[in-house]
Design a protein around this motif. Structure first.
Motif, PDB file in Angstrom:
ATOM      1  N   PHE A   1       0.870  -1.216  -0.013  1.00 18.87           N
ATOM      2  CA  PHE A   1       0.048  -0.147   0.007  1.00 18.87           C
ATOM      3  C   PHE A   1       0.752   1.499  -0.006  1.00 18.87           C
ATOM      4  CE2 PHE A   1      -3.625  -2.666   0.505  1.00 18.87           C
ATOM      5  CZ  PHE A   1      -4.728  -1.951   0.462  1.00 18.87           C
ATOM      6  N   GLY A   2       1.780   1.093   0.840  1.00 18.88           N
ATOM      7  CA  GLY A   2       2.828   2.497   0.787  1.00 18.88           C
ATOM      8  C   GLY A   2       3.466   2.397  -0.576  1.00 18.88           C
ATOM      9  N   ALA A   3       3.873   1.532  -1.163  1.00 23.29           N
ATOM     10  CA  ALA A   3       4.614   1.391  -2.381  1.00 23.29           C
ATOM     11  C   ALA A   3       3.669   2.031  -3.529  1.00 23.29           C
ATOM     12  CB  ALA A   3       5.198   0.243  -2.836  1.00 23.29           C
ATOM     13  N   LEU A   4       2.490   1.623  -3.534  1.00 20.78           N
ATOM     14  CA  LEU A   4       1.460   2.358  -4.525  1.00 20.78           C
ATOM     15  C   LEU A   4       1.134   3.527  -4.423  1.00 20.78           C
ATOM     16  CD1 LEU A   4      -0.824  -0.996  -4.878  1.00 20.78           C
ATOM     17  CD2 LEU A   4       0.482  -0.065  -6.648  1.00 20.78           C
ATOM     18  N   ALA A   5       1.012   3.806  -3.031  1.00 21.36           N
ATOM     19  CA  ALA A   5       0.723   5.715  -2.731  1.00 21.36           C
ATOM     20  C   ALA A   5       1.742   6.371  -3.376  1.00 21.36           C
ATOM     21  CB  ALA A   5       0.536   5.558  -1.151  1.00 21.36           C
ATOM     22  N   ILE A   6       3.238   6.017  -3.165  1.00 17.98           N
ATOM     23  CA  ILE A   6       3.861   7.144  -3.612  1.00 17.98           C
ATOM     24  C   ILE A   6       4.567   6.609  -4.950  1.00 17.98           C
ATOM     25  CG2 ILE A   6       4.518   7.514  -1.029  1.00 17.98           C
ATOM     26  CD1 ILE A   6       7.158   6.072  -1.436  1.00 17.98           C
ATOM     27  N   TYR A   7       4.042   5.727  -5.756  1.00 16.44           N
ATOM     28  CA  TYR A   7       4.642   5.101  -7.127  1.00 16.44           C
ATOM     29  C   TYR A   7       5.360   6.034  -7.847  1.00 16.44           C
ATOM     30  CZ  TYR A   7       4.846   1.763 -10.796  1.00 16.44           C
ATOM     31  OH  TYR A   7       5.488   1.071 -11.790  1.00 16.44           O
ATOM     32  N   GLU A   8       4.638   7.244  -8.138  1.00 19.26           N
ATOM     33  CA  GLU A   8       5.093   8.215  -9.083  1.00 19.26           C
ATOM     34  C   GLU A   8       6.249   8.863  -8.765  1.00 19.26           C
ATOM     35  OE1 GLU A   8       1.630  10.324  -6.910  1.00 19.26           O
ATOM     36  OE2 GLU A   8       2.384   8.253  -7.563  1.00 19.26           O
ATOM     37  N   ASP A   9       6.739   8.891  -7.402  1.00 19.77           N
ATOM     38  CA  ASP A   9       7.801   9.634  -7.056  1.00 19.77           C
ATOM     39  C   ASP A   9       9.072   8.543  -6.896  1.00 19.77           C
ATOM     40  OD1 ASP A   9       6.749  12.148  -6.516  1.00 19.77           O
ATOM     41  OD2 ASP A   9       5.624  11.228  -5.136  1.00 19.77           O
ATOM     42  N   GLU A  10       8.528   7.251  -6.438  1.00 16.12           N
ATOM     43  CA  GLU A  10       9.624   6.324  -6.279  1.00 16.12           C
ATOM     44  C   GLU A  10       9.397   5.042  -7.113  1.00 16.12           C
ATOM     45  OE1 GLU A  10      12.301   6.503  -4.601  1.00 16.12           O
ATOM     46  OE2 GLU A  10      12.085   8.368  -3.416  1.00 16.12           O
ATOM     47  N   PRO A  11       9.248   5.129  -8.475  1.00 18.95           N
ATOM     48  CA  PRO A  11       8.626   3.991  -9.096  1.00 18.95           C
ATOM     49  C   PRO A  11       9.625   2.742  -9.115  1.00 18.95           C
ATOM     50  CG  PRO A  11       9.595   5.678 -10.648  1.00 18.95           C
ATOM     51  CD  PRO A  11       9.652   6.246  -9.268  1.00 18.95           C
ATOM     52  N   VAL A  12      10.982   2.899  -9.297  1.00 23.52           N
ATOM     53  CA  VAL A  12      11.768   1.648  -9.105  1.00 23.52           C
ATOM     54  C   VAL A  12      11.621   0.946  -7.680  1.00 23.52           C
ATOM     55  CG1 VAL A  12      14.307   0.942  -9.221  1.00 23.52           C
ATOM     56  CG2 VAL A  12      13.311   2.619 -10.903  1.00 23.52           C
ATOM     57  N   LEU A  13      11.730   1.832  -6.791  1.00 24.26           N
ATOM     58  CA  LEU A  13      11.743   1.170  -5.444  1.00 24.26           C
ATOM     59  C   LEU A  13      10.132   0.688  -4.967  1.00 24.26           C
ATOM     60  CD1 LEU A  13      12.583   0.629  -2.662  1.00 24.26           C
ATOM     61  CD2 LEU A  13      11.864   2.953  -1.890  1.00 24.26           C
ATOM     62  N   ALA A  14       9.012   1.226  -5.794  1.00 25.92           N
ATOM     63  CA  ALA A  14       7.742   0.746  -5.476  1.00 25.92           C
ATOM     64  C   ALA A  14       7.699  -0.639  -6.316  1.00 25.92           C
ATOM     65  CB  ALA A  14       6.724   1.731  -6.141  1.00 25.92           C
ATOM     66  N   LYS A  15       8.223  -1.006  -7.581  1.00 34.43           N
ATOM     67  CA  LYS A  15       7.909  -2.041  -8.150  1.00 34.43           C
ATOM     68  C   LYS A  15       8.857  -3.099  -7.526  1.00 34.43           C
ATOM     69  CE  LYS A  15       8.443  -2.000 -12.639  1.00 34.43           C
ATOM     70  NZ  LYS A  15       8.969  -1.884 -14.152  1.00 34.43           N
ATOM     71  N   GLN A  16       9.882  -2.747  -6.850  1.00 36.32           N
ATOM     72  CA  GLN A  16      10.704  -3.847  -6.262  1.00 36.32           C
ATOM     73  C   GLN A  16       9.918  -4.339  -4.850  1.00 36.32           C
ATOM     74  OE1 GLN A  16      14.374  -1.542  -5.857  1.00 36.32           O
ATOM     75  NE2 GLN A  16      15.339  -2.463  -7.398  1.00 36.32           N
ATOM     76  N   ILE A  17       9.425  -3.386  -4.281  1.00 32.28           N
ATOM     77  CA  ILE A  17       8.657  -3.780  -3.274  1.00 32.28           C
ATOM     78  C   ILE A  17       7.445  -4.717  -3.652  1.00 32.28           C
ATOM     79  CG2 ILE A  17       7.260  -2.868  -1.340  1.00 32.28           C
ATOM     80  CD1 ILE A  17      10.071  -2.508  -0.605  1.00 32.28           C
TER      81      ILE A  17
END
Length: 627
Positions: free
Chosen positions: A203-219
């Protein structure tokens, strides 16, 4: 970049590469990135359908109104504070999730700015915490989910400054601590921690996806790869090893995760097809008896509660009858009784506009599931409030959150829970006094806690000893004939060293009474076997083999059919340690028999509710003859 920042960045990169070494598959490689905010659970296009159903359906309107009323009460309530109890901040994380989910829902449904302002205030207060207690990572997971929902659902109306502050908290206090190996042992767990923590981080990764796309995808990739470990516990039939309370926890967060995947990516990456996962809804539905109480084995509470996740399962399987118990709860209770459920707004996302009047009763009266904690659940009717209900289990004390309760059962009849289970004791009440409740060795202190041992469960105690932690009791066979619903549990491994053989059968006979039959064989030494029933009723001993149980003006007869020469007695439920919880209003009733070495013996007990039968019940046949 200065030396300190370079060091921190390098350390995070190292932690990230270590953590993600177990997640090599890029599940998101060929799927589009998630859309604009709001993207978690409820895209903007779905709001109108909810507004329509709450305006046209009385029950859903009641729930909706109750949520708004609760939000009105929150407007003048101070934000949660960082007050840790023992090693946990979890109660604050859960309250934050409840508040932010409710307030964000209220804002989206009404656009009343007071709700948005109050949610923003809550998020900023939480963002200012020193940390979200990563040493007990459930606390971080639930807090991250809470803030992620608020951030995503209010994103377009937050001030730039608030948006930046909240995003930074999600990243630094939520997601990044999950990259540190000392905080993420849950990635390899097969229990609820895996489900809850992966859901919160996603949920955290999806919420900030546009700012941290690489990290979000990894999570997210990490979560898809590792959450299957915990989902393996549902196989093969859907029986959840950790019991009722933790089904409501682990499974609900698992559904939150899958639902978020479905909304963000249009698919769940095959997760709902994991063996037993969709079948677990039938397990949960059958776990509540006519008394309104659940089969609360293991670390579960004594009651039962609304389960929003059941609506996701009903929609996913196109089976509204799974909601029979939820229907009764929603129609008979006031809306305000549900608002303490921190996932309540999800029920509006998952109900699909279903009218509760269209839900019909299930057809099957018995359900059996195998797995780590196999069990059978059976009843004489879904619609008769006086129906007989029995839940019986095998399994092992070695299962996460388990007690020594293999062979134990609960029973309802005439609206009364006659055979009961104490369920859990508050963890902090034990941990604060130094009790090591998470050690599960045979001689561990856990088994000295009064409520955890077999002597206070509806099962057998041999030579005043404990069940074997590394033993396992499978269900040998079961039957669903309306005149003889039964389950047969092999307890031999559980009592290895004390008995050579032990098999328990539990049946509902002719929809009139319950029979419990134990077929035992002593080993090379004599064995003293205690048969126990834990009950909230008043027990009146009527004779050597008969006792009358009285509760709420109702009666039940306990009659020992064999052996012929026993003496019924009662034992108190007064704990022996100062750290044990009190157990008022309960008593144990039963008897003891001695089996000489290398001899066999049978114990047969009938539990006969008042008004269910006339005449003398038939002799219960040997287990090999049970259909």
């Amino acid at each position: 970049m200065n030396a300190r920042n370079l060091f921190v960045s390098s350390l995070l990169a190292l932690c990230l590469s270590f953590t993600l070494a177990i997640a090599q598959t890029d599940h998101l490689q060929s799927v589009p990135a998630p859309g604009s905010h709001p993207r978690l659970l409820l895209p903007a296009r779905d709001e109108a359908a909810i507004r329509q159903v709450v305006g046209t359906d009385q029950t859903w309107g009641k729930v909706h109104k109750a949520m708004l009323t609760e939000c009105d009460a929150l407007l003048n309530t101070p934000p949660v504070e960082r007050i840790q109890i023992g090693r946990r901040l979890l109660d604050k994380s859960r309250e934050a999730l409840r508040r932010l989910f409710l307030l964000s829902y209220a804002w989206r449904m009404t656009r009343q700015d007071t709700y948005r302002q109050r949610a923003e205030k809550e998020m900023l207060a939480i963002a200012a915490f020193s940390d979200w207690n990563p040493s007990h990572f459930l606390d971080v997971a639930e807090m991250t989910m809470a803030v992620a929902i608020g951030y995503d659902w209010l994103y377009n109306d937050l001030s730039p400054q608030s948006r930046a502050t909240i995003k930074e908290a999600i990243l630094k206090k939520g997601i990044e601590p999950s990259l540190d190996p000392k905080n993420n042992s849950w990635l390899k767990a097969s229990h609820n921690w895996n489900q809850v923590c992966n859901a919160g981080m996603t949920f955290g990764a999806l919420a900030i996806y546009e700012d941290e796309p690489v990290l979000a995808k990894q999570i997210i990739n990490r979560a898809i790869d590792t959450i299957v470990l915990s989902m393996g516990d549902y196989g093969p039939d859907g029986a959840y090893p950790e019991g009722y309370g933790y089904w409501g926890y682990g499974t609900s967060f698992n559904v939150m995760f899958i639902s978020a995947m479905e909304k963000a990516y249009g698919q769940d990456f095959g997760l709902s097809k994991q063996p037993g996962f969709l079948q677990t809804a039938a397990y949960m539905e059958n776990m509540t008896g006519p008394s309104g109480r659940s089969f609360n084995y293991s670390d579960a509470g004594t009651g039962s509660e609304l389960q929003p996740a059941m609506f996701w399962f009903a929609n996913k399987t196109n089976n509204p009858s799974l909601l029979w118990i939820e229907r009764e709860r929603l129609q008979t209770n006031e809306g305000k009784s549900f608002v303490k459920n921190r996932l309540l707004p999800a029920i509006m996302v998952w109900n699909g506009g279903l009218s509760l009047d269209k839900i019909t009763a299930p057809q099957a009266l018995a359900w059996t599931g195998n797995g780590k904690n196999p069990l059978t659940l059976m009843r004489t009717s879904w619609t008769d409030p006086n129906a007989i209900f029995v839940g019986a289990k095998g399994g092992s004390p070695s299962v996460n959150h388990a007690h020594m309760d293999a062979g134990s059962f609960v029973m309802d009849a005439n609206g009364v829970r006659w055979a009961m289970d104490f369920g859990m004791q508050d963890y902090n009440s034990l941990e604060s006094k130094g009790v090591k409740i998470w050690d599960k060795g045979q001689n561990a202190q856990r088994w000295e806690v009064f409520r955890y041992g077999n002597a206070v469960h509806n099962t057998l105690t041999v030579n005043d000893g404990l069940q074997r932690v590394d033993g396992f009791a499978p269900i040998k066979r079961h039957g669903s004939s309306p005149d003889f619903m039964q389950t047969t549990i092999d307890l031999t491994d559980i009592y290895k060293g004390s008995l050579a053989e032990a098999t328990r059968g539990i049946a509902i006979v002719k929809k009139a009474y319950v029979a419990v039959r134990d077929e035992l064989k002593a080993g090379t030494t004599d064995a003293t076997v205690r048969w126990t029933l834990l009950t909230p009723a008043t027990v009146n001993i009527l004779g050597p083999n008969r006792a009358e149980l009285v509760k709420d003006g109702k009666k039940l007869l306990l009659q020992v059919q064999e052996p012929a020469t026993i003496t019924l007695q009662t034992w108190p439920t007064t704990p022996t340690h100062d750290y044990d919880a009190p157990n008022p209003g309960s008593v144990r009733v039963g008897f003891e028999v001695k089996l000489p070495a290398n001899t066999s013996g049978n114990l047969t007990v009938l539990l006969i509710p008042e008004g269910k039968t006339t005449g003398n019940p038939a002799v219960v046949p040997p287990l090999r003859q049970w259909p």
